[in-house]
Motif scaffolding. Structure first.
Motif, mmCIF file in Angstrom:
data_model
loop_
_atom_site.group_PDB
_atom_site.id
_atom_site.type_symbol
_atom_site.label_atom_id
_atom_site.label_comp_id
_atom_site.label_asym_id
_atom_site.label_seq_id
_atom_site.Cartn_x
_atom_site.Cartn_y
_atom_site.Cartn_z
ATOM 1 N N THR A 50 0.817 -1.079 -0.058
ATOM 2 C CA THR A 50 0.009 0.007 -0.020
ATOM 3 C C THR A 50 0.902 1.312 -0.136
ATOM 4 O OG1 THR A 50 -1.717 -1.210 1.231
ATOM 5 C CG2 THR A 50 -1.905 1.055 1.267
ATOM 6 N N LEU A 51 0.454 2.249 -0.837
ATOM 7 C CA LEU A 51 1.383 3.501 -0.946
ATOM 8 C C LEU A 51 0.943 4.462 0.058
ATOM 9 C CD1 LEU A 51 1.395 3.928 -4.858
ATOM 10 C CD2 LEU A 51 3.198 2.857 -3.269
ATOM 11 N N PRO A 52 1.761 4.935 0.737
ATOM 12 C CA PRO A 52 1.474 6.321 1.735
ATOM 13 C C PRO A 52 0.791 7.177 0.759
ATOM 14 C CG PRO A 52 3.726 6.489 1.312
ATOM 15 C CD PRO A 52 3.299 4.968 0.424
ATOM 16 N N ALA A 53 0.202 8.246 1.618
ATOM 17 C CA ALA A 53 -0.981 9.218 0.740
ATOM 18 C C ALA A 53 0.134 10.196 0.139
ATOM 19 C CB ALA A 53 -1.485 10.267 1.829
ATOM 20 N N PHE A 54 -0.404 10.471 -1.225
ATOM 21 C CA PHE A 54 0.271 11.363 -2.082
ATOM 22 C C PHE A 54 -0.533 12.339 -2.834
ATOM 23 C CE2 PHE A 54 -0.430 7.701 -4.624
ATOM 24 C CZ PHE A 54 -0.890 8.184 -5.749
ATOM 25 N N SER A 55 -0.023 13.623 -3.178
ATOM 26 C CA SER A 55 -0.933 14.424 -4.101
ATOM 27 C C SER A 55 -0.002 15.109 -5.031
ATOM 28 C CB SER A 55 -1.394 15.622 -3.100
ATOM 29 O OG SER A 55 -2.216 16.214 -3.921
ATOM 30 N N LEU A 56 -0.345 14.883 -6.438
ATOM 31 C CA LEU A 56 0.408 15.299 -7.643
ATOM 32 C C LEU A 56 -0.456 16.331 -8.216
ATOM 33 C CD1 LEU A 56 1.966 11.771 -8.947
ATOM 34 C CD2 LEU A 56 3.012 13.470 -7.304
ATOM 35 N N ARG A 57 0.055 17.054 -9.188
ATOM 36 C CA ARG A 57 -0.834 17.847 -9.989
ATOM 37 C C ARG A 57 -0.879 17.360 -11.389
ATOM 38 N NH1 ARG A 57 2.944 21.534 -7.524
ATOM 39 N NH2 ARG A 57 3.883 21.693 -9.533
ATOM 40 N N GLN A 58 -2.125 17.172 -11.958
ATOM 41 C CA GLN A 58 -1.920 16.400 -13.299
ATOM 42 C C GLN A 58 -2.119 17.616 -14.267
ATOM 43 O OE1 GLN A 58 -4.630 12.875 -13.707
ATOM 44 N NE2 GLN A 58 -6.155 13.633 -12.154
ATOM 45 N N SER A 59 -1.876 17.317 -15.518
ATOM 46 C CA SER A 59 -1.736 18.070 -16.736
ATOM 47 C C SER A 59 -2.991 18.992 -16.641
ATOM 48 C CB SER A 59 -1.718 17.440 -18.035
ATOM 49 O OG SER A 59 -2.475 16.479 -18.363
ATOM 50 N N ASP A 60 -4.330 18.434 -16.262
ATOM 51 C CA ASP A 60 -5.552 19.415 -16.542
ATOM 52 C C ASP A 60 -5.751 20.119 -15.322
ATOM 53 O OD1 ASP A 60 -6.279 17.554 -14.620
ATOM 54 O OD2 ASP A 60 -7.822 16.670 -15.842
ATOM 55 N N ALA A 150 8.859 12.149 -1.832
ATOM 56 C CA ALA A 150 8.031 10.995 -0.925
ATOM 57 C C ALA A 150 7.562 10.061 -2.089
ATOM 58 C CB ALA A 150 7.140 11.868 -0.243
ATOM 59 N N PHE A 151 6.722 10.554 -3.124
ATOM 60 C CA PHE A 151 6.277 9.693 -4.096
ATOM 61 C C PHE A 151 7.077 8.762 -4.572
ATOM 62 C CE2 PHE A 151 4.357 8.785 -8.391
ATOM 63 C CZ PHE A 151 3.397 7.947 -8.025
#
Length: 215
Positions: A50-60, A150-151
């Motif tokens: 299981t991956l830890p929480a993450f947040s990336l910005r998508q191209s949209d 982190a990701f």
């Protein structure tokens, strides 16, 4: 910010961690789950992580969070748009695989996620245009450096900024990064990896089989 020495140290650490996970699952057992098909290009982990929480910005402009990756098997590739060789070659190979599974229902179709590790130069618009130039369905995302660190660490991958050569403009730096593909299962867990050199037809066959077997 990483330097080359830091990247090497981290790479050794994540490889050691991956080796420990493999030994643990092999000799001390693993969590049972649905039986998956045999694969040739994809090396599966047992059990997936299981991956830890993450947040990336998508191209949209929207946020890519763990929940967004559920429902599809996903190949994750690190890169940057100024990459001279490895990135365009890999994305071109992935486009061959993507064409092989275009006939699958969209709801279960495998996905490719390109994550730029060069947020200083790669805006969301730029990475979207770049990734979609290889295949229209490729997802593209980035984040600030701490979030990327982190990701990528959670995927047992590393990246590092390499300064421009002496006498060259500072913005002509390059990026070192892992060249493997991370494989996420339909629950968004780290389920395996694909090491280069890549065979897009074998990758496509594996990803189709895994997607069709997913509960």
């Amino acid at each position: 910010m990483f330097n080359r020495t830091t990247a090497i140290v981290l790479l050794v650490a994540v490889l050691a961690g991956a080796a420990g996970l493999w030994v643990s699952s092999r000799y001390f057992g693993s969590v049972s789950g649905p039986k998956l098909p045999q694969t040739t290009a994809v090396r599966l982990f047992d059990p997936p992580r299981t991956l830890p929480a993450f947040s990336l910005r998508q191209s949209d402009g929207t946020q890519l969070i763990p929940g967004e990756l559920k429902g599809h098997w996903t190949l994750v590739f690190l890169g940057f748009t100024h990459c001279p060789d490895v990135c365009p070659t890999t994305l071109a190979q992935m486009s061959v695989a993507q064409k092989r599974w275009e006939s699958l229902p969209e709801a279960s179709r495998p996905r490719v996620l390109f994550v730029s590790v060069d947020p200083e130069r790669d805006t969301p618009d730029r990475i979207g245009e770049y990734a979609h130039g290889f295949h229209k369905d490729t997802l593209a995302a980035t984040a600030d450096v701490p979030a990327l660190e982190a990701f990528t660490k959670s995927l047992a991958m590393v990246f590092a900024k390499v300064p421009a050569p002496a006498g060259a403009p500072a913005d002509q730096y390059t990026m070192d990064h892992s060249a493997t593909l991370a494989v996420l299962d339909a629950q968004g867990r780290m389920a395996g990896l694909v090491r280069p050199p890549f065979d897009p037809n074998a990758i496509a066959a594996d990803m189709v089989a895994l997607s069709e077997a997913a509960p």
